[in-house]
Design a protein around this motif. Sequence first.
Motif, mmCIF file in Angstrom:
data_model
loop_
_atom_site.group_PDB
_atom_site.id
_atom_site.type_symbol
_atom_site.label_atom_id
_atom_site.label_comp_id
_atom_site.label_asym_id
_atom_site.label_seq_id
_atom_site.Cartn_x
_atom_site.Cartn_y
_atom_site.Cartn_z
ATOM 1 N N UNK A 171 -14.236 -7.056 -6.356
ATOM 2 C CA UNK A 171 -15.493 -6.827 -5.652
ATOM 3 C C UNK A 171 -15.478 -5.688 -4.627
ATOM 4 N N UNK A 172 -14.329 -5.061 -4.396
ATOM 5 C CA UNK A 172 -14.237 -4.012 -3.377
ATOM 6 C C UNK A 172 -13.868 -2.697 -4.059
ATOM 7 N N UNK A 173 -14.524 -1.623 -3.613
ATOM 8 C CA UNK A 173 -14.216 -0.317 -4.212
ATOM 9 C C UNK A 173 -12.757 0.038 -3.966
ATOM 10 N N UNK A 174 -12.190 0.791 -4.878
ATOM 11 C CA UNK A 174 -10.765 1.130 -4.820
ATOM 12 C C UNK A 174 -10.380 1.765 -3.484
ATOM 13 N N UNK A 175 -11.233 2.625 -2.971
ATOM 14 C CA UNK A 175 -10.913 3.326 -1.718
ATOM 15 C C UNK A 175 -10.871 2.386 -0.514
ATOM 16 N N UNK A 176 -11.466 1.224 -0.604
ATOM 17 C CA UNK A 176 -11.501 0.264 0.505
ATOM 18 C C UNK A 176 -10.563 -0.930 0.311
ATOM 19 N N UNK A 177 -9.881 -0.979 -0.805
ATOM 20 C CA UNK A 177 -9.062 -2.155 -1.108
ATOM 21 C C UNK A 177 -7.905 -2.357 -0.133
ATOM 22 N N UNK A 178 -7.297 -1.282 0.339
ATOM 23 C CA UNK A 178 -6.182 -1.419 1.275
ATOM 24 C C UNK A 178 -6.579 -2.140 2.544
ATOM 25 N N UNK A 238 0.800 -1.229 0.000
ATOM 26 C CA UNK A 238 0.000 0.000 0.000
ATOM 27 C C UNK A 238 0.831 1.277 0.000
ATOM 28 N N UNK A 239 1.979 1.265 0.611
ATOM 29 C CA UNK A 239 2.819 2.465 0.672
ATOM 30 C C UNK A 239 3.858 2.443 -0.454
ATOM 31 N N UNK A 240 4.580 1.325 -0.558
ATOM 32 C CA UNK A 240 5.638 1.225 -1.570
ATOM 33 C C UNK A 240 5.131 0.709 -2.906
ATOM 34 N N UNK A 241 3.852 0.331 -2.970
ATOM 35 C CA UNK A 241 3.171 -0.072 -4.209
ATOM 36 C C UNK A 241 3.818 -1.267 -4.918
ATOM 37 N N UNK A 242 4.319 -2.210 -4.128
ATOM 38 C CA UNK A 242 4.827 -3.464 -4.701
ATOM 39 C C UNK A 242 3.633 -4.307 -5.140
ATOM 40 N N UNK A 243 3.891 -5.280 -5.969
ATOM 41 C CA UNK A 243 2.831 -6.225 -6.313
ATOM 42 C C UNK A 243 2.475 -7.024 -5.059
ATOM 43 N N UNK A 244 1.271 -7.535 -5.029
ATOM 44 C CA UNK A 244 0.829 -8.329 -3.885
ATOM 45 C C UNK A 244 1.762 -9.506 -3.648
ATOM 46 N N UNK A 245 2.099 -10.218 -4.719
ATOM 47 C CA UNK A 245 2.965 -11.391 -4.591
ATOM 48 C C UNK A 245 4.339 -11.058 -4.048
ATOM 49 N N UNK A 246 4.979 -10.024 -4.583
ATOM 50 C CA UNK A 246 6.323 -9.651 -4.125
ATOM 51 C C UNK A 246 6.302 -9.148 -2.693
ATOM 52 N N UNK A 247 5.352 -8.274 -2.380
ATOM 53 C CA UNK A 247 5.252 -7.760 -1.014
ATOM 54 C C UNK A 247 5.014 -8.867 -0.005
#
Length: 144
Positions: free
Chosen positions: A105-112, A33-42
């Motif tokens: 299925x989740x709005x962008x603002x709630x994805x984090x 969420x902060x460094x914007x890595x891919x989900x897999x790498x993070x």
Amino acid sequence: MLKKILNKETFLYLIFGIIVTLLNISLFYLFINIWKMSTGLGNILDTIICVLFQYFTNRIWVFESKNNGKEAIKEFIQFILARGLTAIIDQIFVVVGVDFFVAKYVSYSQQGIFSVGIKILSNVVVIVLNYIFSKLFVFNSKKQ
């Protein structure tokens, strides 16, 4: 029965489990969420850091391993293999949960926050499996 479950080992595993879970979730949030890595790498990076933390806390304080030399190396390898198995489970759970379900299925603002929720659910499964693997296969006092 309850006294057998609620012992020093279980208590310390729980305390260090809470610490590593907070570290795991914090690093995951930071990486994706902060460094914007891919989900897999993070997720892989936070898992590597946390597994190393777990090994040393489990070895020293939780299971009080006295293995040295070849036995300590064998113990470390078994620990890494066991954690590798649960890391694969975690990786699948998190990547599928975040990249497919949350993203779809989740709005962008709630994805984090939903991504962190997925990570927390995955941690519950992983913590239970890690204790079982550590107790039965890695820090088994009968081997020492």
